[in-house]
Design an enzyme around this catalytic site. Sequence first.
Site: not given
Length: 149
Positions: A9, A49, A85, A91, A102, A109, A112, A115, A126
Amino acid sequence: RQRTFIMVKPDGVQRRLVGEVIKRFETKGFKLVALKQLHASDQLLRNHYAEHDGKPFFPKLLAYIGSGPVVAMVWEGANVVDVSRKLVGATRPSESAPGTIRGDFAIEVGRNIIHGSDSVESAQREIALWFRPEEVVEWNDHSNEWIYE
Ligand code: GTP
Ligand code: MG
């Protein structure tokens, strides 16, 4: 093998964490098959999203992810969706374990860092959203027998 969509991000890009993120996925043994930097359009982010459309944090989320360039990637490997993940962490960084991306690099949050697709179906959706088919590169992995039994 399975594929997943990973995106650093804008905060991760600004904080020079792109190399760190790539390093963690590479050294795990996953295979990078697509990579690009882009400043995503509002339309792309709304689509990406869409599951959060209407939630109170949705406008802030669009502003955050649209605030600067992101680095979009596709990684391949056994169970890469679920394992990614775990590498990414929970998250909310206050709940992300140390050792996760993270958990090691984020506090809030809304900042973070990264993704990761949350299911095989999300990953397929995606990847198709962010990459044209010819941008995903097949290559022969010479480490394969040292990573897989
Ligand atoms: P992604 O990998 O980015 O999809 O995160 P996630 O799957 O771990 O969480 P989720 O899909 O539920 O939320 C998407 C993103 O929206 C999060 O990563 C946060 O950046 C943001 N977000 C989620 N919940 C909140 C919230 O309560 N407040 C704010 N400001 N942002 C939130
Ligand atoms: Mg999500």
